[in-house]
Design a protein around this motif. Sequence first.
Motif, PDB file in Angstrom:
ATOM      1  N   GLU A  35      -5.433   4.030  -6.088  1.00 31.51           N
ATOM      2  CA  GLU A  35      -6.631   4.548  -5.365  1.00 31.51           C
ATOM      3  C   GLU A  35      -7.290   3.808  -4.432  1.00 31.51           C
ATOM      4  N   LYS A  36      -6.958   2.514  -4.373  1.00 32.16           N
ATOM      5  CA  LYS A  36      -7.579   1.413  -3.360  1.00 32.16           C
ATOM      6  C   LYS A  36      -6.709   1.786  -2.171  1.00 32.16           C
ATOM      7  N   TRP A  61       0.714  -1.048  -0.029  1.00 30.66           N
ATOM      8  CA  TRP A  61       0.046   0.236   0.025  1.00 30.66           C
ATOM      9  C   TRP A  61       0.986   1.441  -0.141  1.00 30.66           C
ATOM     10  N   LEU A  85      -7.802   4.603  -0.385  1.00 29.87           N
ATOM     11  CA  LEU A  85      -9.346   4.322   0.326  1.00 29.87           C
ATOM     12  C   LEU A  85      -9.186   3.740   1.551  1.00 29.87           C
TER      13      LEU A  85
END
Lengths: 219, 634
Positions: free
Chosen positions: B454-455, B448, B458
């Motif tokens: 984007e994920k 990450w 989020l």
Amino acid sequence: MLNWFKSKKKNYPDFWLEYLNHFKSKKRTIIKETRFVAFDTETTGFDRKEDRILSIGAVSITKKTIQVNQSLELYIEQDIFKPETVKIHGILKHGSLEKISEIEAIKKFLAYIKDSDLVAHHAGFDKNMVNEMLLRHNLGKLKNKFIDTGHLYNKSKHIIYRENLKEHYSLDDLCEELNVPKTDRHTATGDALITAIIFLKILSRLDKRKNLEWDYLLK
Amino acid sequence: MKNSIAERVADFLNRYPPFNMISSQDLLQIAKEVNIVYLEKGDTVYNQDDSFNHHFFIVRDGAINLHYTLNDSDKNLNINDVGDVFGVRPLIAKENYKHTATANEESIVYGIPIDLFQSITYNNSQVSKYLVTAFATNAYDPYTTEENSKVFVDYLPNTANDVANFQTADYTKNPVTCNAKTSLRDAAIKMSTLKIGCIIVVDDQKKPLGIITNSDIKNKIATGKFPIETEVTNIMSSPVFTGKKGLTIADAQLQMIKNSIGHLCITHDGTTNTKIIGILTHHDILVALGNSPSVILKEIKRANRTKKLRTARLKANTLLKSYLEQNIPLSHIVKIMAQINDAISFKVVEIAVNRMPTPPPTSFAWLALGSQGRHEQLLFTDQDNALIFEDVDTDKYEDTKNYFLELSKRITERLHKIGFEYCEADMMASNPEWCKSASEWQTQFKNWILQPDEKAVLLSSIFFDYNYIYGNKYLVENLTETIFNTIDNTSQFFKFLGRDAIKSPSPVGFFKKFVVEQNGEQKDLFNIKNRALMPLIDSARLLVLINKIKGINNTAERYEKMAELEPENKALYNSCAYAFKALSKFKAKQGLLHKNSGKFIALESLTKEEKLKLRRCFKPINEIQETLKYKFDL
């Protein structure tokens, strides 16, 4: 004959003389700083001879401001009473409102208006009713200048809309047109306040031409 | 003399704060002295640097624009519309106006005489608090600290009836009794072994004759007034006060207060002439009212079934409500609610583990994520959680993972029963994605951070705010260590987070209109979570990650920590912390009112002062977003 007139004049009560006195020294100030008195009467009917004033409401306007504590609200004791008009003005013959005699009301009203320019809706009617009342007490007519908001409204409209204007604008019509809330319609003071606000609104529309003159306003 | 205009003015004023906090008699007195001012478009009420007026103002019709000149440019402060109060500076400080008030359109304003108003409202703290808020909202210096302490205290009268009051009192059934011939010593032994505070003396038909409480023994035996072997009838309080089955808590409490007693005997017909069926103590009432966090926490610790946890959590809601009404500082409320939520989660995990057919194959840790992880969960919201289990040999991995998935499933089901909704995005440990071994989690977070998309961004809002709840703490500490080490090697991630934090525009648009949802089911509602809270939360997370601040999850505390670290931005950070608390409180109140999460707010349902407060909170959001833009060159 001449003497008789003279002596009558001498018999005028002090409060009337004092009222007249205001006009001797009256000078025109600029419109914005002038005190206006907007007033309204509630009556037993529309006949100036037969009918009587039950209530007078008035507010004064100076520099676009209305001071609530400077308003006038009078209820008058009358022998003439027409039950059918109660539904309009809501004043009962023996209601709980504190009432005063006609002559007391005149004294208070004159002391309040002084030489101010008076503003009323359909001013002619109120003017006649007051004058008639003054006559009953052997006094002269009102000396104040009158401004009729109905008439003034017509004048505030641009010439191209004039032909669409109604002959007769009720106070309710003007409330609609000028977006004035109709609280306390048909109480003298309530109508006086509405008239005052309508007057200010029309004035500001007229004032768009910036150099609003007295002649124009009072014509 | 009758003054109809004053009455009408009073009617109008009475619809708006602070005038609705004044008695109608006093209001009429004020109304009599009001000035009605007519303004054409462009007329000014007062000018910047004018000396103070003897009136302050409320808009009757139209709209008044407040603006000020700074460095030769004109800046808009606010537009006040009907019912808004302005020009209140002279009420607070006798100094020149700091802004100009101009009619934005044809308007009528009422001028309220300050001297009279102050003499009438001298002792009315609600009124002064409201005016301070109005003042602060229209003051363009947003971070005046002296205001902050006062602005968000509440001025709403406490009108909400405590629903709990009208619940039926839950009394102790089958109370401990003794007969009239019992000696006091025997009765006391019975009380002592059963760990109870009172015993009822009954006749042979079980009708209550009297009651002996701890204080009777203290006052009548320990003082030597009666010998210890005396019969219970000699020292019992008699007759007893009684109540019927189905008595409400409010009634019971009233009876206790009236008679200054701590116990009510519950009998069949509510008199001493029938058999005793129960006893209601003052303590029972306290528990039922749920107005003590220690009682709730004790209840949670003792709970052996999910149902009891649910009751405890519901009581916590009642507690929350009364706290909010009593203006207890939000940071305190948040801590207590976090304690309760954590205790419940802990207990749920414990119960679930105990009910598993076999003990866990290896150690694990249960994490709360998102708002619970940040210790900001006031109401029931979604449950967001994850599970880390210790690394096992490859051949055992499958079984281990399945065991923990099953455990997680049971835990989330229980949490759901208690009232925590399932997470819509399925961010729960029962999802194989969020139930992983320690090394899997470390890889996950590395991905990450190093390859943000984007994920990842989020998820960051949920996963980067985790909080340890149960199990092996070491697993969690290790994970945190890995995250901070990884972050050191990249700056790209921060940019992603930063962009996310500023993506929601300012909650207030042109002409102070709230930005509402444009479509969907929530059309025309204001999303306080996305619009106001999330930007603050996201910004705070980014700031602590950059500054490697560990162990502070709460958004307000994060800002407070930042204020310590960067004294030059202290005012901004403190105002963010403050705004965050105020907004959370607002959301909680709305949630309690509408029995939901409080996330969406129907603006029309708000009172004037609530809108005022909300708007006041939005200023720091803009500021912090601007700061981030600058810092991260976004």
